[in-house]
Scaffold this active site. Sequence first.
Site, PDB file in Angstrom:
ATOM      1  N   CYS A 236      27.722   9.726  49.802  1.00 29.11           N
ATOM      2  CA  CYS A 236      28.715   8.791  49.293  1.00 29.11           C
ATOM      3  C   CYS A 236      28.130   8.004  48.120  1.00 29.11           C
ATOM      4  CB  CYS A 236      29.131   7.844  50.411  1.00 29.11           C
ATOM      5  SG  CYS A 236      30.282   6.562  49.866  1.00 29.11           S
TER       6      CYS A 236
ATOM      7  N   CYS B 263      27.839   4.134  49.330  1.00 30.10           N
ATOM      8  CA  CYS B 263      26.895   3.617  50.327  1.00 30.10           C
ATOM      9  C   CYS B 263      25.736   4.549  50.628  1.00 30.10           C
ATOM     10  CB  CYS B 263      27.637   3.303  51.623  1.00 30.10           C
ATOM     11  SG  CYS B 263      28.182   4.774  52.507  1.00 30.10           S
TER      12      CYS B 263
ATOM     13  N   CYS C 168      35.029   7.699  53.370  1.00 31.92           N
ATOM     14  CA  CYS C 168      33.713   7.544  53.993  1.00 31.92           C
ATOM     15  C   CYS C 168      33.838   6.599  55.187  1.00 31.92           C
ATOM     16  CB  CYS C 168      32.735   6.981  52.967  1.00 31.92           C
ATOM     17  SG  CYS C 168      31.134   6.513  53.668  1.00 31.92           S
TER      18      CYS C 168
ATOM     19  N   CYS D 120      31.644   3.177  54.637  1.00 30.99           N
ATOM     20  CA  CYS D 120      32.017   2.078  53.724  1.00 30.99           C
ATOM     21  C   CYS D 120      33.512   2.046  53.411  1.00 30.99           C
ATOM     22  CB  CYS D 120      31.217   2.168  52.416  1.00 30.99           C
ATOM     23  SG  CYS D 120      31.714   3.514  51.324  1.00 30.99           S
TER      24      CYS D 120
ATOM     25  N   CYS E 264      39.194  18.218  49.514  1.00 33.50           N
ATOM     26  CA  CYS E 264      39.253  18.142  48.055  1.00 33.50           C
ATOM     27  C   CYS E 264      38.776  16.759  47.629  1.00 33.50           C
ATOM     28  CB  CYS E 264      40.691  18.393  47.618  1.00 33.50           C
ATOM     29  SG  CYS E 264      40.925  18.414  45.844  1.00 33.50           S
TER      30      CYS E 264
HETATM   31 FE    FE Z   1      30.347   5.321  51.823  1.00 36.46          FE
END
Ligand code: FE
Length: 140
Positions: free
Chosen positions: A54, A57, A102, A105, A125
């Site tokens: 990510c 984070c 995610c 976060c 996607c």
């Molecule tokens: Fe994240």
Amino acid sequence: MAKQPDGKFPVAKSNDEWRAALSKEQYHVLREHGTEPAGASALNDEKREGTFVCAGCGAPLFDSQSKYDSGSGWPSFTEPRKGAIGTSVDKSHFMVRTEIHCLNCGGHLGHVFADGPQPHGLRFCTNGAALIFTVRSDNS
Ligand code: FE
């Protein structure tokens, strides 16, 4: 603009803090539910072994083994890492889609569609701006 998914996430920052921590493109995608133009991300062509984490984070979200060329212009995966990603219903743009974010976060990643390859049949996607690729080193 669609709203961010509801709920609390382990990593929480104010909009100002996110804005300071992220690039314009990253902020737009992750925190404003933005979509980058098709073909915009260099990660479309990323074929090395490693992990896509990510951009907000650093949580590991996708392994390179699950990446495939969907031809869509966005980095696409057949499955996320276990427990890494949450979903929500997205009714923006006169469509009903499944949004993915995610779980660490809450950052928006993209959408999941049911037109992926077998056996899972799913296409995760993503916006490349929401991800950072970390190449696997030989000694790991
Ligand atoms: Fe994240």
